[in-house]
Scaffold this motif. Structure first.
Motif, PDB file in Angstrom:
ATOM      1  N   ARG A 147       0.961  -1.136   0.013  1.00  0.00           N
ATOM      2  CA  ARG A 147      -0.039  -0.173  -0.183  1.00  0.00           C
ATOM      3  C   ARG A 147       0.902   1.134  -0.062  1.00  0.00           C
ATOM      4  O   ARG A 147       1.464   1.576   1.048  1.00  0.00           O
ATOM      5  CB  ARG A 147      -0.957   0.034   1.350  1.00  0.00           C
ATOM      6  CG  ARG A 147      -1.836  -0.921   1.358  1.00  0.00           C
ATOM      7  CD  ARG A 147      -3.336  -0.406   0.379  1.00  0.00           C
ATOM      8  NE  ARG A 147      -3.606   0.649   1.014  1.00  0.00           N
ATOM      9  CZ  ARG A 147      -4.942   0.686   2.000  1.00  0.00           C
ATOM     10  NH1 ARG A 147      -5.174  -0.691   2.261  1.00  0.00           N
ATOM     11  NH2 ARG A 147      -5.377   1.755   2.469  1.00  0.00           N
ATOM     12  N   HIS A 148       0.914   1.832  -1.182  1.00  0.00           N
ATOM     13  CA  HIS A 148       1.669   3.036  -1.404  1.00  0.00           C
ATOM     14  C   HIS A 148       1.144   4.227  -0.480  1.00  0.00           C
ATOM     15  O   HIS A 148      -0.104   4.592  -0.689  1.00  0.00           O
ATOM     16  CB  HIS A 148       2.034   3.242  -2.704  1.00  0.00           C
ATOM     17  CG  HIS A 148       3.046   4.586  -2.967  1.00  0.00           C
ATOM     18  ND1 HIS A 148       4.220   4.585  -2.812  1.00  0.00           N
ATOM     19  CD2 HIS A 148       2.762   5.852  -3.242  1.00  0.00           C
ATOM     20  CE1 HIS A 148       4.928   5.994  -3.028  1.00  0.00           C
ATOM     21  NE2 HIS A 148       3.656   6.631  -3.192  1.00  0.00           N
ATOM     22  N   GLN A 149       1.799   4.954   0.177  1.00  0.00           N
ATOM     23  CA  GLN A 149       1.273   6.179   0.764  1.00  0.00           C
ATOM     24  C   GLN A 149       2.323   7.654   0.164  1.00  0.00           C
ATOM     25  O   GLN A 149       3.313   7.534   0.329  1.00  0.00           O
ATOM     26  CB  GLN A 149       1.773   6.196   2.245  1.00  0.00           C
ATOM     27  CG  GLN A 149       1.160   4.932   2.983  1.00  0.00           C
ATOM     28  CD  GLN A 149      -0.548   4.666   2.847  1.00  0.00           C
ATOM     29  OE1 GLN A 149      -1.052   5.772   2.999  1.00  0.00           O
ATOM     30  NE2 GLN A 149      -1.025   3.556   2.737  1.00  0.00           N
ATOM     31  N   THR A 150       1.539   8.228  -0.283  1.00  0.00           N
ATOM     32  CA  THR A 150       1.973   9.479  -0.870  1.00  0.00           C
ATOM     33  C   THR A 150       2.375  10.606   0.434  1.00  0.00           C
ATOM     34  O   THR A 150       1.888  10.348   1.630  1.00  0.00           O
ATOM     35  CB  THR A 150       1.236  10.240  -1.688  1.00  0.00           C
ATOM     36  OG1 THR A 150       0.261  10.972  -1.066  1.00  0.00           O
ATOM     37  CG2 THR A 150       0.686   9.277  -2.974  1.00  0.00           C
ATOM     38  N   PRO A 151       3.068  11.652   0.153  1.00  0.00           N
ATOM     39  CA  PRO A 151       3.361  12.663   1.111  1.00  0.00           C
ATOM     40  C   PRO A 151       2.158  13.160   1.847  1.00  0.00           C
ATOM     41  O   PRO A 151       2.241  13.778   2.793  1.00  0.00           O
ATOM     42  CB  PRO A 151       4.176  13.686   0.656  1.00  0.00           C
ATOM     43  CG  PRO A 151       4.938  12.861  -0.631  1.00  0.00           C
ATOM     44  CD  PRO A 151       3.747  11.962  -0.846  1.00  0.00           C
ATOM     45  N   ALA A 152       0.877  12.935   1.180  1.00  0.00           N
ATOM     46  CA  ALA A 152      -0.348  13.484   1.672  1.00  0.00           C
ATOM     47  C   ALA A 152      -0.687  13.095   3.051  1.00  0.00           C
ATOM     48  O   ALA A 152      -1.293  13.784   3.853  1.00  0.00           O
ATOM     49  CB  ALA A 152      -1.391  12.952   0.619  1.00  0.00           C
TER      50      ALA A 152
END
Ligand SMILES: [Zn+2]
Length: 626
Positions: free
Chosen positions: A579-584
């Protein structure tokens, strides 16, 4: 009335929250925005101005004699609202003086007697040249008459200097191959936020130049070839017929043509046999020029379409010692680079008529020129060439001030060097090279200097903090931004920023504000934590809580940089997912993020993997269900 009142309240609230998020500005920069030369939307302000200078330069080199003789006429335009009583003239080669201040020690062979100004004329009248003993790589010239806004002044110089035996960014590559850069008296930048740029060149600083048109005539003995910035205007005068045909053919050829082989050079079959030849190069609106010359460097060339709509080609050339096998494929490397940079990232057509890679030892960019080494590993030779070529956009297309904000060009060059690497080397190998070369030396070094903010003025930093701030840390910031916005929006913001500031002098705030405005998002939380704070990358899994089929994973941002991360989730049945997490995830709370997962499986373990965003302490990146 109510409606209006509500709107009024809302705008007050909005302004309030924007102000809370405002980015720090030094007082001189704030003044530029107040003066309207810069604008809070990131575009050049309505009062933006920039000075310029046009140069006609004659240079004579007679290797192995190391003395270079020059004469030039400069037309300097004062577009500022200020009356100028003086101009500052850059003489960067005084860096070779034994007494000059420099960042690092040097050897005897690097030292010379510096630049000797033989004559100076201002508006046609002779003027005494006064060397100011307090300044080395620039001097202040008092103008006999003040230069009014909108007016121009003519300056003429005759000068000479010796190329250094030990080359740095310029100098003698071997007894009959010279690289000439920083070689002419140049008017320093006078800008809207700092006035005259009187930064001493101490060896580390790179470009901050105004733009101008150049005509350069380089006179060399017959048998010598000259490569350099600008279009070669008189190939038919300086080349023999067969060499000329090969050169002309290369301008439309996709495959590499050997214009000059070693045999042909030794048989005097390349250059016109006139005793001496004057090679004329012209370039429009460039921030600098550089030239290489040699009597034995071989010459390869091809070309590539860089602008599809008008079928515009750019010439791609390489000049090198034939024994350097690492340079034999160079035209192919450079050709691919121009193609990639024009069509993918940054995705802006290569803006010049040519690109030449000259074999020196500097690994340094100049407009349309690179002075590059050959390394034992061909992967690295290519990597360095790609890096220097992409500098075409930053700093040359964009005119950034590298003496103070080098991250605005090295950071981009480093980010694009990774992106082209994904195509050339494959994602995994390119990422590994990037991690090893650009990230690891910083992130594994816990010293105080390493975490100074990227916005720390570069003229206040020394290596290795300087290098890490402007290359790896900044590139990771740009790439994290790409991850945050997605490719399409990121490219739209980047292109608008580049269009707005092409040929101008953007400041970091012009970049930040442009991205804010074009994306329609207030990204100040991101800019603050990545660029303005003393921060680094260190994420951790704080805790994992389970309620039915819902898991809540609490991540902690110990280092402060809003880095993306891959959460690798392994289930009790042995399967796994990422599960990729962006800087958001760090937008609302820069220190902590909660991530919800819903699954009917049982999670066995969770691991954070930052990839290129390497973690300072990977120990706390794992959670196990016990
Ligand atoms: Zn660079």
């Amino acid at each position: 009335m109510k409606h209006l009142l509500f709107l009024g309240l809302l705008s007050t609230l909005l302004v309030g929250s924007l102000q809370a998020q405002q980015l720090y500005q030094p007082r001189d920069i704030k003044q530029a925005y107040e003066n309207g030369t810069r604008s809070p939307d990131g575009a050049p302000g309505k009062n933006y101005w920039q000075n310029s200078a046009d140069y006609t330069i004659n240079i004579k080199a007679s290797p192995p004699d190391r003395t270079i003789k020059g004469s030039e006429q400069i037309t300097y335009f004062n577009n500022s609202p200020d009356t100028l009583k003086k101009v500052v003239v850059d003489l960067l080669l005084n860096h070779h003086l034994p007494t000059a201040p420099r960042d690092n020690g040097t050897s005897e062979a690097y030292l010379t007697s510096g630049v000797h100004i033989d004559t100076l004329m201002i508006n046609g009248r002779g003027q005494e040249w006064k060397d100011d003993p307090g300044n080395y790589t620039f001097d202040i010239v008092e103008l006999p008459e003040s230069l009014a806004p909108g007016d121009s002044v003519q300056l003429s110089f005759d000068w000479h200097y010796d190329v250094s035996k030990q080359p740095g960014r310029e100098g003698q590559i071997d007894s009959t191959s010279f690289f000439l850069a920083y070689f002419y008296p140049r008017i320093a930048v006078y800008d809207d936020y700092k006035g005259w740029n009187t930064t001493e060149f101490t060896g580390r600083q790179e470009f901050y130049n105004d733009f101008g048109d150049y005509t350069v005539n380089v006179t060399v003995p017959e048998g010598y070839t000259v490569w350099g910035t600008g279009t070669l205007e008189n190939a038919e005068q300086v080349l023999q017929q067969d060499a000329l045909s090969r050169y002309q053919k290369s301008l439309t050829s996709d495959s590499t043509i050997k214009i000059a082989s070693l045999d042909q050079l030794e048989a005097n079959k390349i250059t016109a046999q006139n005793g001496s030849n004057t090679w004329t190069f012209s370039s429009q609106y460039v921030p600098d020029v550089a030239f290489g010359l040699s009597d034995h460097f071989v010459w390869d060339a091809a070309s590539v379409v860089v602008e599809d709509e008008i079928d515009r080609r750019a010439s791609v050339q390489a000049a090198y010692n034939d024994t350097t096998s690492g340079f034999h494929p160079m035209v192919g490397y450079a050709r691919h680079a121009l193609d990639y940079f024009s069509h993918h990232w940054p995705g802006v057509p290569y803006p010049y008529s040519k690109m030449s890679v000259f074999q020196g030892g500097a690994d340094m960019e100049y407009p349309m020129m690179a002075n590059d080494s050959s390394f034992p590993d061909p992967v690295f030779t290519r990597f360095v060439a790609e890096h220097e070529i992409v500098h075409t956009y930053f700093p040359f297309y964009m005119g950034t001030n590298e003496t103070r904000y080098a991250f605005m060009d090295e950071g981009w060059a480093t980010a694009f060097e990774l992106l082209i690497g994904h195509e050339v080397l494959g994602r995994e190998q390119a990422n590994e090279l990037f991690r090893t070369f650009r990230v690891k030396p910083w992130i594994t070094n816990p010293s105080t200097l390493e975490d100074l903010s990227i916005m720390t003025p570069n003229d206040m930093l020394t290596d290795p903090a300087y290098g890490h701030n402007v290359y790896g840390k900044a590139a990771l910031g740009y790439l994290a931004l790409k991850d945050l916005l997605g490719d399409e929006l990121f490219k739209k913001c980047l292109h608008t920023y580049m269009e707005r500031w092409n040929g101008k002098h953007p400041l970091p705030w012009d970049f930040f504000y442009s991205f804010n405005e074009v994306s329609g998002k207030n990204l100040n939380w991101f800019w603050k934590n990545w660029f303005f704070e003393n921060s680094y990358i260190d994420l951790a899994i704080d805790e994992v809580q389970k309620a039915g089929q819902n898991y809540t994973v609490t991540l902690e941002n110990i280092g402060g940089m809003p880095a993306p991360t891959d959460m690798k989730i392994t289930y009790s049945d042995g399967s796994s997912t990422i599960r990729h997490q962006t800087p958001a995830i760090w937008k609302e709370n820069s220190g902590q993020a909660e991530i919800s997962l819903t699954t009917d499986k049982t999670i066995q373990s969770i691991e954070l993997d930052g990839g290129i965003w390497m973690d300072a302490n990977p120990e706390d990146n794992e959670w196990q269900n016990n």
